[in-house]
Design a protein around this motif. Structure first.
Motif, PDB file in Angstrom:
ATOM      1  N   GLU A  33      14.833  68.638  67.718  1.00 48.88           N
ATOM      2  CA  GLU A  33      16.247  69.047  67.764  1.00 48.88           C
ATOM      3  C   GLU A  33      17.129  67.869  68.160  1.00 48.88           C
ATOM      4  O   GLU A  33      18.222  67.687  67.617  1.00 48.88           O
ATOM      5  CB  GLU A  33      16.429  70.199  68.746  1.00 48.88           C
ATOM      6  CG  GLU A  33      15.919  71.522  68.232  1.00 48.88           C
ATOM      7  CD  GLU A  33      16.233  72.672  69.177  1.00 48.88           C
ATOM      8  OE1 GLU A  33      17.320  72.674  69.789  1.00 48.88           O
ATOM      9  OE2 GLU A  33      15.383  73.560  69.294  1.00 48.88           O
ATOM     10  N   LYS A  34      16.679  67.063  69.115  1.00 50.53           N
ATOM     11  CA  LYS A  34      17.454  65.895  69.575  1.00 50.53           C
ATOM     12  C   LYS A  34      17.621  64.887  68.439  1.00 50.53           C
ATOM     13  O   LYS A  34      18.705  64.346  68.238  1.00 50.53           O
ATOM     14  CB  LYS A  34      16.762  65.250  70.779  1.00 50.53           C
ATOM     15  CG  LYS A  34      17.319  63.897  71.176  1.00 50.53           C
ATOM     16  CD  LYS A  34      18.179  64.000  72.394  1.00 50.53           C
ATOM     17  CE  LYS A  34      18.604  62.660  72.927  1.00 50.53           C
ATOM     18  NZ  LYS A  34      19.650  62.008  72.166  1.00 50.53           N
ATOM     19  N   GLU A  37      20.144  66.203  65.996  1.00 51.68           N
ATOM     20  CA  GLU A  37      21.494  66.073  66.568  1.00 51.68           C
ATOM     21  C   GLU A  37      21.975  64.629  66.475  1.00 51.68           C
ATOM     22  O   GLU A  37      23.117  64.368  66.080  1.00 51.68           O
ATOM     23  CB  GLU A  37      21.475  66.531  68.023  1.00 51.68           C
ATOM     24  CG  GLU A  37      22.825  66.471  68.695  1.00 51.68           C
ATOM     25  CD  GLU A  37      22.760  66.922  70.152  1.00 51.68           C
ATOM     26  OE1 GLU A  37      23.502  66.336  70.956  1.00 51.68           O
ATOM     27  OE2 GLU A  37      21.982  67.829  70.464  1.00 51.68           O
ATOM     28  N   ASP A  38      21.111  63.679  66.818  1.00 46.61           N
ATOM     29  CA  ASP A  38      21.480  62.266  66.738  1.00 46.61           C
ATOM     30  C   ASP A  38      21.749  61.849  65.297  1.00 46.61           C
ATOM     31  O   ASP A  38      22.629  61.030  65.038  1.00 46.61           O
ATOM     32  CB  ASP A  38      20.389  61.380  67.337  1.00 46.61           C
ATOM     33  CG  ASP A  38      20.321  61.483  68.847  1.00 46.61           C
ATOM     34  OD1 ASP A  38      21.263  62.028  69.459  1.00 46.61           O
ATOM     35  OD2 ASP A  38      19.315  61.019  69.418  1.00 46.61           O
ATOM     36  N   SER A  41      25.154  63.529  64.234  1.00 49.09           N
ATOM     37  CA  SER A  41      26.259  62.947  65.007  1.00 49.09           C
ATOM     38  C   SER A  41      25.754  61.631  65.602  1.00 49.09           C
ATOM     39  O   SER A  41      25.419  61.560  66.780  1.00 49.09           O
ATOM     40  CB  SER A  41      26.682  63.892  66.136  1.00 49.09           C
ATOM     41  OG  SER A  41      27.091  65.117  65.622  1.00 49.09           O
TER      42      SER A  41
END
Length: 104
Positions: A33-34, A37-38, A41
């Motif tokens: 998920e991280k 997200e990175d 964005s």
């Protein structure tokens, strides 16, 4: 969507959740998920540059030997990354340095 990153090229693929697992290339690794997200964005400024540099250095860490020529390519890549903030169009769009072939 389920996001995957290609192990070698770093390209990101977004696939529908109903895609059969056997259709997913073995070179694709599901992203956390991280990481998603990175990717969606991306970090900006110095953090972005440090991330790119750390990624390149992590690849170097997986090599058993590095030649003098490869070391010079890595140093040129590092210098080019560090020069990105000096570009007139920084932060976007900018001319990004090409990662040396031996790191791909």
């Amino acid at each position: 969507m389920i996001y995957y990153r290609h192990k070698i090229t770093g390209d990101v693929w977004a696939l529908e959740p109903d895609v059969a697992p056997e259709w997913v290339l073995p070179e694709l690794v599901e992203m956390s998920e991280k990481d998603v997200e990175d990717h969606l964005s991306p970090p900006t400024g110095d953090h972005w540059i440090k991330t790119k540099l750390a990624t390149a250095l992590a690849h170097v860490g997986t090599l058993t030997e590095i030649s003098d020529e490869q070391r010079e390519q890595l140093e040129r890549y590092r210098d080019a990354l560090l020069a990105v903030p000096q570009q007139d169009t920084y932060p976007y769009p900018v001319d990004l340095p090409t990662i040396p072939d031996f790191l791909c």
